[in-house]
Scaffold this motif. Structure first.
Motif, mmCIF file in Angstrom:
data_model
loop_
_atom_site.group_PDB
_atom_site.id
_atom_site.type_symbol
_atom_site.label_atom_id
_atom_site.label_comp_id
_atom_site.label_asym_id
_atom_site.label_seq_id
_atom_site.Cartn_x
_atom_site.Cartn_y
_atom_site.Cartn_z
ATOM 1 N N VAL C 422 47.137 -46.141 -3.271
ATOM 2 C CA VAL C 422 47.597 -45.292 -1.835
ATOM 3 C C VAL C 422 47.376 -45.780 -0.516
ATOM 4 O O VAL C 422 47.826 -46.464 0.304
ATOM 5 C CB VAL C 422 47.622 -44.321 -2.112
ATOM 6 N N PHE C 423 45.442 -45.660 -0.851
ATOM 7 C CA PHE C 423 45.068 -47.208 -0.243
ATOM 8 C C PHE C 423 45.717 -48.757 0.389
ATOM 9 O O PHE C 423 45.840 -49.012 1.650
ATOM 10 C CB PHE C 423 43.749 -47.139 0.133
ATOM 11 N N LEU C 424 45.763 -49.238 -0.589
ATOM 12 C CA LEU C 424 45.456 -50.210 -1.153
ATOM 13 C C LEU C 424 46.842 -50.743 -0.141
ATOM 14 O O LEU C 424 47.899 -51.166 0.829
ATOM 15 C CB LEU C 424 45.782 -51.223 -2.397
ATOM 16 N N THR C 425 48.244 -50.094 -0.331
ATOM 17 C CA THR C 425 49.771 -50.494 -0.083
ATOM 18 C C THR C 425 49.377 -49.657 1.503
ATOM 19 O O THR C 425 50.417 -50.178 2.212
ATOM 20 C CB THR C 425 50.496 -48.999 -0.668
ATOM 21 N N ILE C 426 48.965 -48.327 1.846
ATOM 22 C CA ILE C 426 49.291 -48.217 3.480
ATOM 23 C C ILE C 426 48.812 -49.818 4.144
ATOM 24 O O ILE C 426 48.986 -49.493 5.244
ATOM 25 C CB ILE C 426 48.508 -46.686 3.383
ATOM 26 N N SER C 427 47.436 -49.633 3.789
ATOM 27 C CA SER C 427 46.621 -50.603 4.466
ATOM 28 C C SER C 427 48.132 -51.484 4.562
ATOM 29 O O SER C 427 47.515 -52.834 5.741
ATOM 30 C CB SER C 427 45.065 -51.266 3.801
ATOM 31 N N THR C 457 56.876 -58.287 -0.894
ATOM 32 C CA THR C 457 57.297 -56.298 -0.689
ATOM 33 C C THR C 457 57.761 -56.586 -1.807
ATOM 34 O O THR C 457 57.989 -55.407 -1.892
ATOM 35 C CB THR C 457 58.424 -56.708 0.975
ATOM 36 N N LEU C 458 59.376 -57.261 -1.908
ATOM 37 C CA LEU C 458 59.979 -57.072 -3.169
ATOM 38 C C LEU C 458 59.357 -57.138 -4.533
ATOM 39 O O LEU C 458 59.317 -56.226 -4.812
ATOM 40 C CB LEU C 458 61.049 -58.087 -3.113
ATOM 41 N N THR C 459 58.544 -57.684 -4.662
ATOM 42 C CA THR C 459 57.536 -57.490 -5.434
ATOM 43 C C THR C 459 56.719 -55.911 -5.641
ATOM 44 O O THR C 459 56.863 -55.390 -6.362
ATOM 45 C CB THR C 459 56.623 -58.461 -5.275
ATOM 46 N N LEU C 460 56.174 -56.006 -4.773
ATOM 47 C CA LEU C 460 55.594 -54.865 -4.371
ATOM 48 C C LEU C 460 56.171 -53.000 -4.722
ATOM 49 O O LEU C 460 55.929 -52.695 -5.436
ATOM 50 C CB LEU C 460 54.410 -54.331 -3.271
ATOM 51 N N LEU C 461 57.483 -53.498 -4.167
ATOM 52 C CA LEU C 461 58.777 -52.454 -4.623
ATOM 53 C C LEU C 461 58.723 -52.354 -5.759
ATOM 54 O O LEU C 461 58.834 -51.457 -6.456
ATOM 55 C CB LEU C 461 59.625 -53.109 -3.253
#
Lengths: 314, 79, 477
Positions: C422-427, C457-461
């Protein structure tokens, strides 16, 4: 237009490649996990040693029988392949998969039974634990019957990681990064339950019992499955045991009455020369201090019962 | 008459927005002026009413699109 | 049909292909058909409601444009009244009925009107009713001419990317564009796709993951420790931001692909230095609507009251803003809290300027930023809680700030792993949006960065997404 399609394809290609690598990475970690029932599935798929006695069934096998105690009494090697909530089809899959491996078949298979295993209305518990083994045909055929997600994983392995929840990702990552820190609660598949926590309210849903014990028609396919297991074992010269494990007699559910079920079992038992032990009402069933709840023994109870069972088999 | 109204209005702007160097054009809207929020809009209209001795109704304010509209309204009312 | 479902992606693909292959005169008809098809997936009957509202406002607009200003009032009042009655009936009837009943029973009087069972709120009704009203008032105040073609007007009201949860479009923006013919434009489409992808990222990776962590706490606060509850309260601010702005990104991106620009809805709300500013950065289209059609008319009606007119208008506006979100006391409280703080800000504007100059302005700004953020986080407790009791229970947990909980697994290794993601994605989100604006316009200039960003972004998604479609929070409003 062509430029756009090219753009999207290249983009998707790179992302799929990365996510596929992660999927492979997580699977490596998960296959070495010691949490939950991963060690049992691993033993099933990767084992090459010779195990002489298999315990099969639901949590009634997993929590009630300690293979270490059994081995010390009978001087054999045994392993507990109980899986929480396993029904007969699940047990059948485990036996099939074990016999399919490259090692000699076991001498004995003990199946823990109770009327509830005939209930097929419930899906398999935690099918996610089988996802890393999706390439295994026997496991895949069984799981895919109940869980469409594993079909998705097989069809689109490059998107397989989308079906892994955070918990699986966590287990996968820690499996790869910290393989030495993993510990298991299981002792050769046996999960000891805490002796201090008797759960008074932990009864099985009552309506299920009623329905199962009254309508006999529903049971037939499951009894047939049992018969298939019997055939398979007799082909391979394996001695099969049906066992009804102890249940606490303090305060039973009103409708609990295994008699119909035992009568059903008796039909096959004679036909295939199987040993049937009904232990659901032995002396130990009166002792509350040996039970975790009405249907599961605690660690102490399991050790005592395993000893009794080992002597019966010997 | 009309020119003097314009000059007087621009002075009011300078006063309300507290900025003597404020440059105002007839086609300017609230978005073009820093600090032209509801509060200053209110004090602008109230000051205009006082200085020109006219009454401007709510519906008339709502119909204003830019500075030019306001000037036209003042011109009509002071005729 | 949710934006984050496979069926929407298929639907949208078909619409886009048809849109660009049809001759331009059929495009609005296509958009209208697609929008109604999209809307009627929810509940077909409510499509009629939408059509009814569209038709009466269309004809009222034409009618009043022919009248003199003084004669218009009765028509406009009648038409707005009908639109608001529909909204009131579906959204507020049971709420007011319940409250009247409690008042009557308090005085031991009998109350005859029963509740209407199971009114299902037609999704998007709050949004399109407000758009209809904005169009009518724009005609009334002579800001624009009425739209001649009923199809174009109907598309403006029902345009599917923004139908369910905004942005609340003004007639002076989208309606004008619907009369032009968009061309197939590679850059636009890539930009639109990127915007949609970013929206999916915020929704599926951040908001849905947070919802998994936050929902259990709000449903059973007593199970969780004070510390975890506190973390949850902060995280909810990000959940609602990512959920709603993610939805908006998808809406804006989808419109962009079709060739239309709809308005932005967010502008870094959490860096606001006061609550008034927050509302100029958060759900802009609603704030602007309220300002233009409620707040401003009120203050000029009461301009004799001087500054008290502002306070009065603020309270009414935010009370209605709260109620707009739903017929619940929690939303009323949420609105009132905003009203109180903004009134305070209005009354102390000059004093605060002095304070700022006494201590350094930079320090003052930073303190304001932190205070504002905490106030917003606090008021969101009422926004999220299912009822007042629940909200006070959460606040109670916060006061008894402790580590004790019935569920001890909050801070185990897996819990920390989830919080880490959560922290990493929000950052990551914060970094990207701060660098390239929430609208990601900065990306246009650099093709390479553009490409790498889309890829990340696509990969993270794919690898972090939570792929079990969850409804968008703002669909409930």
């Amino acid at each position: 237009m062509l430029r756009l399609i090219k753009y999207v394809i290249v983009l998707a290609g790179i992302s799929f490649l990365i996510s596929y690598s992660l999927f492979v990475f997580l699977n490596i970690g998960l296959r070495s996990q010691k949490n939950d029932t991963f060690p049992v599935i691993n033993e099933l798929v990767n084992n090459n040693e010779n195990i002489q006695v298999l315990f099969i069934g639901s949590s009634l096998a997993q929590n009630n029988i300690n293979p270490i105690v059994f081995d010390s009494v009978t001087k054999s090697t045994s392993y507990n392949f109980g899986y929480p909530g396993a029904k007969i089809e699940h047990s059948q899959m485990i036996i099939k998969r074990y016999l399919n491996s490259n090692h000699p078949p076991p001498q004995k298979i003990l199946i823990m039974l109770e009327p509830y295993v005939l209930d097929t209305t419930l899906e398999i518990n935690f099918p996610v634990q089988y996802y890393p083994f999706y390439k295994d045909t026997i496991i895949y055929n069984f799981v895919s019957k109940y869980d469409p997600d594993i079909k998705f994983i097989k069809k689109f392995p490059f998107l397989g990681v989308t079906k892994y929840n955070d918990y699986l990702k966590y287990l996968g990552v820690s499996g790869v990064l910290f393989p030495n820190r993993l510990t298991s609660k299981l002792l050769k598949g046996f999960e000891p339950l805490d002796k201090n926590s008797w759960k008074e309210n932990n009864e099985l849903p009552k309506n299920r019992t009623k329905e199962l014990l009254i309508s006999k028609r529903k049971l037939d396919p499951e009894i047939k499955r049992l018969e298939e297991i019997c055939k398979l074992c007799s082909q391979k010269n394996i001695q099969l045991y049906f066992i009804l494990p102890p249940t606490y007699k303090g305060k039973r559910e009103k409708n609990y009455n295994p008699d119909n079920f035992i009568n059903d079992l008796k039909l096959i038992v004679e036909k295939y020369n199987i040993h049937l032990f009904d232990n659901s009402d032995i002396d130990l069933c009166q002792k509350k201090e040996l039970f975790f709840d009405y249907h599961h023994l605690n660690k102490k109870g399991a050790d005592i019962y395993t000893r009794i069972l080992a002597n019966l088999i010997n | 008459m009309e020119n003097s109204n314009q000059e007087k209005l621009y002075k009011i702007f300078a006063k309300v927005f507290d900025n003597p160097n404020l440059i105002i054009e007839p086609q300017m809207t609230a978005n073009d002026v820093d600090g032209w929020d509801s509060m200053s809009h209110l004090s602008l209209i109230v000051t205009v009413e006082k200085e020109f001795g006219i009454k401007i109704s709510g519906a008339e304010v709502m119909r204003l699109k830019n500075v030019g509209d306001l000037l036209e309204l003042i011109n009509n009312k002071t005729k | 049909m949710l934006f984050n479902s496979y069926s929407f992606i298929l639907f949208f693909l078909c619409v886009v292909l048809l849109f660009f292959s049809l001759p331009s005169r059929f495009r609005n008809i296509l958009l209208l058909a697609a929008s109604y098809y999209f809307y009627m997936q929810w509940k077909p009957e409510y499509g009629l409601l939408l059509a009814f509202s569209t038709i009466i406002s269309y004809y009222t607009a034409i009618l009043i444009s022919k009248k003199k200003f003084e004669e218009r009032k009765k028509y406009i009042v009648a038409c707005i009244f009908i639109n608001l009655s529909i909204l009131f009936f579906f959204k507020y009837f049971n709420f007011f009925n319940d409250n009247f009943r409690s008042v009557f029973s308090y005085f031991q009087l009998s109350y005859p009107i029963p509740n209407i069972l199971k009114i299902i709120l037609p999704v998007g009704i709050s949004f399109y009713t407000f758009e209809t009203i904005s169009y009518l008032l724009d005609i009334y105040y002579e800001r624009r001419e009425p739209e001649k073609k009923i199809i174009t007007y109907a598309v403006y009201i029902s345009f599917f990317p923004k139908l369910l949860a905004g942005p609340i479009e003004k007639s002076t923006n989208l309606l004008v564009q619907l009369n032009t013919v968009p061309e197939f434009n590679y850059e636009r489409i890539v930009e639109g796709l990127r915007r949609m992808l970013w929206g999916f990222f915020k929704k599926i990776v951040i908001a849905d993951r947070l919802s998994l962590m936050i929902d259990p706490v709000y449903s059973l606060p007593s199970n969780y420790s004070g510390v975890y509850t506190l973390i949850t309260c902060y995280l909810f601010a990000f959940q609602i931001y990512c959920d709603f702005s993610g939805y908006t990104d998808i809406a804006i991106g989808a419109s962009k692909i079709l060739g239309y620009d709809i308005v932005e809805n967010f502008n870094f709300p959490f860096i606001s230095k006061n609550v008034g500013e927050f509302w100029r950065r958060w759900h802009l289209s609603l704030s602007n609507w309220l300002k233009d059609y409620l707040f401003t008319p009120i203050i000029f009606k009461r301009k004799g009251w001087k500054n008290y007119a502002l306070v009065y208008a603020t309270f009414i506006t935010f009370l209605l803003c709260g109620l707009w979100h739903g017929a619940k006391w929690t939303f009323v409280t949420f609105g009132l809290l905003q009203g109180i703080v903004i009134s305070y800000e209005l009354m102390t504007k000059s004093i605060r300027k002095k304070w700022a100059s006494e201590i350094s302005t930079k320090l003052y700004n930073n303190i304001s930023l932190v205070l504002t953020f905490h106030f917003i986080v606090f008021s969101f407790i009422f926004f999220r809680a299912d009822n007042m009791h629940n909200a006070f229970e959460i606040i109670n947990r916060l006061i008894h700030f402790n580590f004790n909980s019935h569920i001890l697994s909050e801070f185990n290794k897996f819990g920390m792993f989830s919080l880490g993601i959560v922290f990493l994605t929000i950052s990551f989100m914060h970094f990207v949006e701060r660098k390239y604006q929430p609208s990601l316009v900065g990306f246009n200039n650099n093709i390479k960065i553009n490409y790498i960003f889309n890829c990340i972004t696509l990969t993270l998604l794919i690898i972090l997404g939570y792929f079990h479609p969850q409804i968008f929070i703002y669909f409930n409003f």
